[in-house]
Design a protein around this motif. Structure first.
Motif, PDB file in Angstrom:
ATOM      1  N   ALA A 131       0.863  -1.222  -0.110  1.00 24.42           N
ATOM      2  CA  ALA A 131      -0.156   0.025  -0.022  1.00 24.42           C
ATOM      3  C   ALA A 131       0.852   1.263  -0.044  1.00 24.42           C
ATOM      4  CB  ALA A 131      -1.078   0.009   1.227  1.00 24.42           C
ATOM      5  N   ARG A 132       1.797   1.456   0.789  1.00 25.62           N
ATOM      6  CA  ARG A 132       2.825   2.268   0.821  1.00 25.62           C
ATOM      7  C   ARG A 132       3.332   2.665  -0.544  1.00 25.62           C
ATOM      8  NH1 ARG A 132       3.484   0.222   6.024  1.00 25.62           N
ATOM      9  NH2 ARG A 132       5.409  -0.835   5.468  1.00 25.62           N
ATOM     10  N   ILE A 133       3.818   1.750  -1.257  1.00 22.42           N
ATOM     11  CA  ILE A 133       4.502   1.801  -2.557  1.00 22.42           C
ATOM     12  C   ILE A 133       3.507   2.313  -3.476  1.00 22.42           C
ATOM     13  CG2 ILE A 133       5.496   0.386  -4.429  1.00 22.42           C
ATOM     14  CD1 ILE A 133       6.758  -1.538  -2.335  1.00 22.42           C
ATOM     15  N   VAL A 134       2.328   2.113  -3.550  1.00 18.35           N
ATOM     16  CA  VAL A 134       1.232   2.153  -4.614  1.00 18.35           C
ATOM     17  C   VAL A 134       0.768   3.537  -4.250  1.00 18.35           C
ATOM     18  CG1 VAL A 134      -1.083   1.907  -5.249  1.00 18.35           C
ATOM     19  CG2 VAL A 134       0.506  -0.123  -4.622  1.00 18.35           C
ATOM     20  N   ASP A 135       0.797   4.155  -3.015  1.00 16.48           N
ATOM     21  CA  ASP A 135       0.653   5.595  -2.582  1.00 16.48           C
ATOM     22  C   ASP A 135       1.596   6.215  -2.972  1.00 16.48           C
ATOM     23  OD1 ASP A 135      -1.789   4.699  -1.442  1.00 16.48           O
ATOM     24  OD2 ASP A 135      -0.970   4.949   0.520  1.00 16.48           O
ATOM     25  N   HIS A 136       3.069   5.752  -2.957  1.00 15.88           N
ATOM     26  CA  HIS A 136       4.141   6.606  -3.525  1.00 15.88           C
ATOM     27  C   HIS A 136       4.324   6.737  -4.944  1.00 15.88           C
ATOM     28  CE1 HIS A 136       8.380   8.220  -3.838  1.00 15.88           C
ATOM     29  NE2 HIS A 136       8.446   7.416  -4.679  1.00 15.88           N
ATOM     30  N   PHE A 137       4.035   5.684  -5.767  1.00 14.12           N
ATOM     31  CA  PHE A 137       4.047   5.666  -7.161  1.00 14.12           C
ATOM     32  C   PHE A 137       2.895   6.406  -7.945  1.00 14.12           C
ATOM     33  CE2 PHE A 137       7.804   3.162  -6.416  1.00 14.12           C
ATOM     34  CZ  PHE A 137       8.447   3.568  -7.558  1.00 14.12           C
ATOM     35  N   ALA A 138       1.626   6.248  -7.499  1.00 15.36           N
ATOM     36  CA  ALA A 138       0.429   6.530  -7.848  1.00 15.36           C
ATOM     37  C   ALA A 138       0.005   6.126  -9.231  1.00 15.36           C
ATOM     38  CB  ALA A 138       0.307   8.181  -7.737  1.00 15.36           C
ATOM     39  N   PRO A 139       0.292   4.985  -9.209  1.00 10.66           N
ATOM     40  CA  PRO A 139       0.296   4.268 -10.897  1.00 10.66           C
ATOM     41  C   PRO A 139      -1.337   4.224 -11.379  1.00 10.66           C
ATOM     42  CG  PRO A 139       0.032   2.475  -9.278  1.00 10.66           C
ATOM     43  CD  PRO A 139       0.404   3.785  -8.436  1.00 10.66           C
ATOM     44  N   THR A 140      -1.091   4.133 -12.803  1.00  9.31           N
ATOM     45  CA  THR A 140      -2.494   4.095 -13.497  1.00  9.31           C
ATOM     46  C   THR A 140      -2.893   2.885 -13.293  1.00  9.31           C
ATOM     47  OG1 THR A 140      -1.324   3.384 -15.317  1.00  9.31           O
ATOM     48  CG2 THR A 140      -1.778   5.824 -15.390  1.00  9.31           C
ATOM     49  N   VAL A 158      -5.370  -5.312   2.137  1.00 12.23           N
ATOM     50  CA  VAL A 158      -5.209  -3.705   2.270  1.00 12.23           C
ATOM     51  C   VAL A 158      -5.466  -3.003   0.881  1.00 12.23           C
ATOM     52  CG1 VAL A 158      -3.401  -2.338   2.982  1.00 12.23           C
ATOM     53  CG2 VAL A 158      -3.786  -4.622   3.961  1.00 12.23           C
ATOM     54  N   VAL A 159      -5.204  -3.553  -0.162  1.00 14.20           N
ATOM     55  CA  VAL A 159      -4.889  -2.639  -1.614  1.00 14.20           C
ATOM     56  C   VAL A 159      -5.709  -3.757  -2.632  1.00 14.20           C
ATOM     57  CG1 VAL A 159      -3.384  -1.006  -1.255  1.00 14.20           C
ATOM     58  CG2 VAL A 159      -2.775  -3.369  -1.836  1.00 14.20           C
ATOM     59  N   PRO A 160      -6.887  -3.949  -2.459  1.00 14.72           N
ATOM     60  CA  PRO A 160      -7.948  -4.973  -3.234  1.00 14.72           C
ATOM     61  C   PRO A 160      -7.833  -4.352  -4.965  1.00 14.72           C
ATOM     62  CG  PRO A 160      -9.411  -3.529  -1.902  1.00 14.72           C
ATOM     63  CD  PRO A 160      -8.105  -3.163  -1.390  1.00 14.72           C
ATOM     64  N   GLN A 161      -7.611  -3.010  -4.974  1.00 17.51           N
ATOM     65  CA  GLN A 161      -7.606  -2.555  -6.335  1.00 17.51           C
ATOM     66  C   GLN A 161      -6.256  -3.087  -7.171  1.00 17.51           C
ATOM     67  OE1 GLN A 161      -6.557  -0.678  -3.608  1.00 17.51           O
ATOM     68  NE2 GLN A 161      -5.245   0.890  -4.075  1.00 17.51           N
ATOM     69  N   VAL A 162      -5.413  -3.613  -6.439  1.00 15.65           N
ATOM     70  CA  VAL A 162      -3.862  -4.130  -7.075  1.00 15.65           C
ATOM     71  C   VAL A 162      -4.303  -5.648  -7.679  1.00 15.65           C
ATOM     72  CG1 VAL A 162      -1.645  -4.516  -6.630  1.00 15.65           C
ATOM     73  CG2 VAL A 162      -2.587  -2.591  -5.726  1.00 15.65           C
ATOM     74  N   ARG A 163      -4.114  -5.827  -8.850  1.00 18.86           N
ATOM     75  CA  ARG A 163      -4.224  -6.982  -9.521  1.00 18.86           C
ATOM     76  C   ARG A 163      -2.993  -7.954  -8.823  1.00 18.86           C
ATOM     77  NH1 ARG A 163      -7.405  -7.239 -13.889  1.00 18.86           N
ATOM     78  NH2 ARG A 163      -7.348  -9.524 -13.540  1.00 18.86           N
TER      79      ARG A 163
END
Length: 214
Positions: A131-140, A158-163
């Motif tokens: 989750a912290r990595i995704v927040d940092h990169f804010a990827p498409t 925690v981050v269900p939107q991540v495949r």
């Protein structure tokens, strides 16, 4: 401008670990290691003894392996080329469950094998770190790759939107690894890079991918 993001584990996804650990225990420490559906600790026995090693002994050997044997680790077939291809389409970072003091050694190890990527270390389930990595990169879009089902369960919570791709590239243990796809915590289970790369590229481009390669 944001790009898609791939967050991948290292051991048994990019690099072989168990086979080198087993050979080292056999040659240097007279410890037999047989991972066939058992936990790490229950799979390790001093030669001639019916009893598994203690939890403390298991961690001592694992720590010693990563302190002294990381240069022995070899890439999973297709991993280096697949990461290079993914980096043309997305940011790629490594999320590895090693102590923080080994971050530099892991970065150097991967670089020496041709994988140039930022390395994040973690202990325990990976959902929070992801989750912290995704927040940092804010990827498409983002995809998470790991060989251990508990990390997919953590990520799904925690981050269900991540495949999520469950990938175990070590044939000796893959049949014995609990399957996150079967448990409903991963979007696919693929254990070979020649099949995983097309799935990942399609997913990064927003196509739905669900399935198992067997």
């Amino acid at each position: 401008m944001s790009r898609p993001l791939v967050v991948t584990d290292c051991d048994e996804v990019l690099l072989h670990m168990v086979r080198h650990f087993r050979s080292w225990l056999d040659a240097e420490h007279e410890v037999d290691f047989t991972l066939e559906g058992h936990s790490f600790r229950d799979s390790m026995r001093r030669r001639g003894s019916p009893d598994p090693l203690s939890e403390e002994e298991m961690w001592d050997y694992l720590n010693l392996f990563f302190d002294t044997q990381m240069p022995s680790q070899t890439p999973i077939a297709g991993a280096v080329a697949a990461i290079a291809e993914l980096q043309r389409e997305a940011d790629v970072v490594i999320l590895t469950n090693l102590q923080d003091k080994r971050q530099e050694a892991r970065t150097r190890q991967l670089r020496d094998l041709g994988i140039h990527a930022q390395v994040f270390t973690n202990q325990g389930p990976k959902g929070g770190a992801l989750a912290r990595i995704v927040d940092h990169f804010a990827p498409t879009r983002a995809v998470f790759i790991d060989d251990i089902a508990v990390h997919h369960e953590s990520a799904a919570g925690v981050v269900p939107q991540v495949r999520r791709l469950h990938f175990c590239g070590e044939a000796a243990i893959a049949p014995h690894v609990p399957c996150a796809f079967a448990a409903g915590h991963a979007d696919a289970r693929i254990d070979h890079w020649d099949a995983a790369l097309p799935w990942l590229l399609e997913t990064l481009h927003g196509k739905d991918g669900h399935g198992e390669d067997g």
